[in-house]
Design an enzyme around this catalytic site. Structure first.
Site, PDB file in Angstrom:
ATOM      1  N   ASP A 252       0.863  -1.178   0.000  1.00  0.00           N
ATOM      2  CA  ASP A 252       0.000   0.000   0.000  1.00  0.00           C
ATOM      3  C   ASP A 252       0.905   1.235   0.000  1.00  0.00           C
ATOM      4  OD1 ASP A 252      -2.323   1.680   0.468  1.00  0.00           O
ATOM      5  OD2 ASP A 252      -1.705   1.736   2.570  1.00  0.00           O
TER       6      ASP A 252
ATOM      7  N   ASP B 166      -2.231  -0.413   5.860  1.00  0.00           N
ATOM      8  CA  ASP B 166      -2.613   0.168   7.149  1.00  0.00           C
ATOM      9  C   ASP B 166      -4.103   0.325   7.354  1.00  0.00           C
ATOM     10  OD1 ASP B 166      -3.034   3.639   6.850  1.00  0.00           O
ATOM     11  OD2 ASP B 166      -2.646   2.324   5.150  1.00  0.00           O
TER      12      ASP B 166
ATOM     13  N   ASP C  94      -0.211   5.237   0.867  1.00  0.00           N
ATOM     14  CA  ASP C  94      -0.486   6.191   1.945  1.00  0.00           C
ATOM     15  C   ASP C  94      -0.682   5.472   3.281  1.00  0.00           C
ATOM     16  OD1 ASP C  94      -0.963   8.978   0.577  1.00  0.00           O
ATOM     17  OD2 ASP C  94      -2.004   7.518  -0.676  1.00  0.00           O
TER      18      ASP C  94
END
Length: 251
Positions: free
Chosen positions: A24, A200, A26
Site C-alpha cells: 500500500d 494500514d 499512503d
C-alpha cells in the site's frame, strides 16, 4: 475480518525470501497528510524501493487507492507494477495499462461532491480515473453528511462505496485490492512465489485475506485491531527499517 486475540508479532527479516511484495502507499510507505496532493516520496524511499525491486527480481507492486498515473508521477521510472484505484486499474513497466470502462455517472458524482465541498470548509475532492473521493480530515464534523452523500450517489450511479481514514470514496464496482493481488499472482514475474502485503487501512483487509489464501502473509501497519494480517509494524518508519533489513537478509 479475522479476530485478533493476541498481539501480532513483528515480521521476520527473512520473510521476503522467495516472496512477491505488495505495498500500500499512503499510511504505509508515506505518512498521511491533510491534503493528498501534499504527499511526495523522499529520495530515501525511492532508493529503497529500487533496491527492493532489484532484490526480488521485479516481484514488487504498489497496490493503492490512488490513481496509477499519480504513482508514476511521484516515482518516475522505477520498474514495478502499479494497481491503482483500489485494484481497479493496472499499469505495468513499459507503459501497458489495463482497466474497465469508465463509470458513466462519474462526472455527475464529481459535480455533486464539489458542490458539497464548496459548502463545507476544509473538505477536499480527489478525482481519479475510476472514482472520486471526499476528504474531510480537516473537517471531521461533516463525516456523517459525507458518508450519507456517498451512499446516495453510489445507489444512484451504480458505484461502490470505499471507506478510508477520514475520507470516503466512490469507485467503479469492479475489483478490490485482494482481487488485484490474486490477479498479479497469476502473472509473471509473481507466479509461483509467496505473496506478502503491507497495508494500514480497512481497505487493505481484502489484500490481507487474499495473501493468506495464497499461502502468504499480511503485515498490518499501525495500531492493533481486528485484522486478517499475520504480522504488524508500528508505522511508516518501522516499515522502511524492516524493508531495509529484509533486503539485506535476502541478499
Amino acid at each position: 475480518m479475522t479476530d485478533t486475540t493476541t498481539l501480532l508479532p513483528v515480521p521476520p527479516r527473512d520473510l521476503l525470501a522467495g516472496a512477491s511484495l505488495f505495498l500500500d502507499f499512503d499510511g504505509t510507505l508515506v505518512e498521511l497528510q491533510d491534503r493528498p496532493d501534499l504527499v511526495h516520496p523522499d529520495a530515501d524511499l525511492i532508493r529503497l524501493l529500487a533496491r527492493v525491486g532489484h532484490a526480488l527480481d521485479g516481484r514488487l507492486a504498489i497496490v493503492t487507492g490512488r490513481a496509477s498515473e499519480r504513482i508514476v508521477e511521484m516515482f518516475g521510472g522505477i520498474p514495478f507494477v502499479i494497481s491503482g484505484s483500489h485494484g481497479v486499474e493496472f499499469r505495468y513497466p513499459g507503459g501497458r495499462t489495463s482497466g474497465p470502462d469508465l463509470p458513466p455517472g462519474l462526472p455527475q458524482v464529481i459535480d455533486r461532491m464539489r458542490t458539497f465541498a464548496a459548502g463545507h470548509e476544509g473538505v477536499l475532492v480527489e478525482t481519479k480515473p475510476y472514482g472520486a473521493g471526499l476528504h474531510y480530515r480537516m473537517a471531521p464534523r461533516v463525516e456523517a453528511e459525507a458518508q450519507a452523500l456517498a451512499k446516495d450517489l453510489a445507489v444512484a450511479h451504480g458505484l461502490t462505496v470505499q471507506p478510508g481514514k477520514m475520507m470516503v470514496e466512490l469507485r467503479a464496482a469492479a475489483g478490490d485490492k485482494g482481487a488485484a493481488i490474486e490477479r498479479l499472482m497469476g502473472e509473471a514475474p509473481f507466479a509461483g512465489s509467496r505473496p506478502v502485503f503491507l497495508g494500514d487501512d480497512v481497505t487493505d483487509e481484502d489484500g490481507f485475506r487474499a495473501v493468506a489464501g495464497l499461502g502468504g502473509a499480511g503485515i498490518l501497519i499501525g495500531a492493533e485491531r481486528d485484522t486478517a494480517a499475520r504480522y504488524r509494524l508500528d508505522g511508516v518508519e518501522a516499515v522502511r527499517t524492516w524493508l531495509s533489513r529484509a533486503v539485506e537478509a535476502y541478499l
